[in-house]
Each structure stands twice: as C-alpha cells, then as structure tokens.
Motif scaffolding. Structure first.
Motif, PDB file in Angstrom:
ATOM      1  N   THR A  96       0.856  -1.185   0.000  1.00 41.59           N
ATOM      2  CA  THR A  96       0.000   0.000   0.000  1.00 41.59           C
ATOM      3  C   THR A  96       0.886   1.227   0.000  1.00 41.59           C
ATOM      4  OG1 THR A  96      -1.689  -1.187   1.238  1.00 41.59           O
ATOM      5  CG2 THR A  96      -1.847   1.218   1.206  1.00 41.59           C
ATOM      6  N   GLY A 146       0.083   5.276  -0.360  1.00 43.93           N
ATOM      7  CA  GLY A 146      -0.989   6.258  -0.496  1.00 43.93           C
ATOM      8  C   GLY A 146      -2.322   5.534  -0.574  1.00 43.93           C
ATOM      9  N   THR A 147      -3.087   5.808  -1.619  1.00 44.69           N
ATOM     10  CA  THR A 147      -4.376   5.141  -1.797  1.00 44.69           C
ATOM     11  C   THR A 147      -4.281   3.953  -2.755  1.00 44.69           C
ATOM     12  OG1 THR A 147      -4.967   6.665  -3.578  1.00 44.69           O
ATOM     13  CG2 THR A 147      -5.653   7.270  -1.344  1.00 44.69           C
ATOM     14  N   ASN A 148      -3.086   3.651  -3.222  1.00 45.93           N
ATOM     15  CA  ASN A 148      -2.893   2.554  -4.178  1.00 45.93           C
ATOM     16  C   ASN A 148      -2.428   1.287  -3.467  1.00 45.93           C
ATOM     17  OD1 ASN A 148      -3.428   4.223  -6.465  1.00 45.93           O
ATOM     18  ND2 ASN A 148      -1.393   5.091  -6.221  1.00 45.93           N
ATOM     19  N   THR A 149      -3.018   0.163  -3.856  1.00 48.92           N
ATOM     20  CA  THR A 149      -2.645  -1.133  -3.298  1.00 48.92           C
ATOM     21  C   THR A 149      -2.492  -2.131  -4.432  1.00 48.92           C
ATOM     22  OG1 THR A 149      -3.838  -0.700  -1.244  1.00 48.92           O
ATOM     23  CG2 THR A 149      -3.371  -2.997  -1.747  1.00 48.92           C
TER      24      THR A 149
END
Length: 141
Positions: free
Chosen positions: A35, A37-40
């Motif tokens: 993960t 930031g908001t990206n996974t």
C-alpha cells in the motif's frame, strides 16, 4: 521523479528472504500486498529453503544499475529489522533516503513499513509504504 519512485519501490520490494535471520522465515509461496498512499497491489513469490537462508545484509546489497549509488545498512532488534538506505540520483540532481522496519509476526507473516524522502532538482517528496507479507502455502510444482 519517476526514477526516484522506481528506486524507492525497488528497495522496498526486496524479496521477503531479505529478513531471513532471526527469526527464520518459512519457505513456500508468499503473498505480498503493498500500500502506497491510496494505491494497493498484490503479487506472489515462491521462496525455496535456499532463498530463506540468505542474511538481511546479503539481500539488502544493492543490485542493478539503478542501485549502484546506494548504501544500505540495518540491524536486528528482537524480531524487527531496522534499515536505512541512502541513494544518490546524480543524473536527476538529487538523492533519496529510506528508513523503515521489517517486523516478523511469525515465520509465516511479516510487515514492512518505510518512509522515503527524495530530493530531485530542488523539489522534495515524501512517500510512505506498507507491505504485508504472508505465507499462503507451498510453492507450485
């Protein structure tokens, strides 16, 4: 800036075997969920008994041309490996420093957290990442 991010991600995506001394990591199929930031994203990697025998120092040794200007160090405190990596990015006029931990919850679960600060052509950026590593079974044959 993309190259600085790539180097940082590369350093964090060191194989789970990078932390094979104490405690011992179990060989097998591992799932890695990162993960940033908001990206996974999630991927899987198979580790043999030979893979998990490598020391943290061996696995943290810079590899590839993007890592030629990096110095990495670390130490164990109980079940936690504390590491730092400092990289010069001369072709982009900057540098990058990553500090983090790899915490063994058990021989089949490890959590890695890191904070990278980069400076390229006078612009600074801070990025944090968390990577959850879990053994999910045996390697496919």
């Amino acid at each position: 800036m993309k190259k600085a991010i790539l180097i940082s991600v590369t350093a964090l995506l060191l194989p789970v075997s990078a932390i094979a001394a104490p405690p011992q990591m179990a060989p097998g199929l591992w799932e890695r969920t990162m993960t940033m930031g908001t990206n996974t994203f999630t991927d899987k990697e198979c580790f043999t008994p030979e893979d998990v025998k490598q020391s943290a120092e061996e696995m943290l040794r810079p590899e590839g041309e993007d890592m030629d200007n990096c110095k990495t160090s670390g130490k164990w405190v109980g079940n936690v490996f504390h590491f730092t990596s400092e990289c010069a990015v001369p072709d982009m006029g900057g540098s990058m420093t990553t500090a983090g931990t790899m915490t063994f919850e058990s021989s089949s679960h490890m959590v890695q957290e890191a904070r990278t600060t980069s400076s390229v052509d006078g612009a600074s950026q801070v990025m944090t990442m968390k990577i959850d590593h879990k053994r999910i079974g045996d390697c496919p044959k």
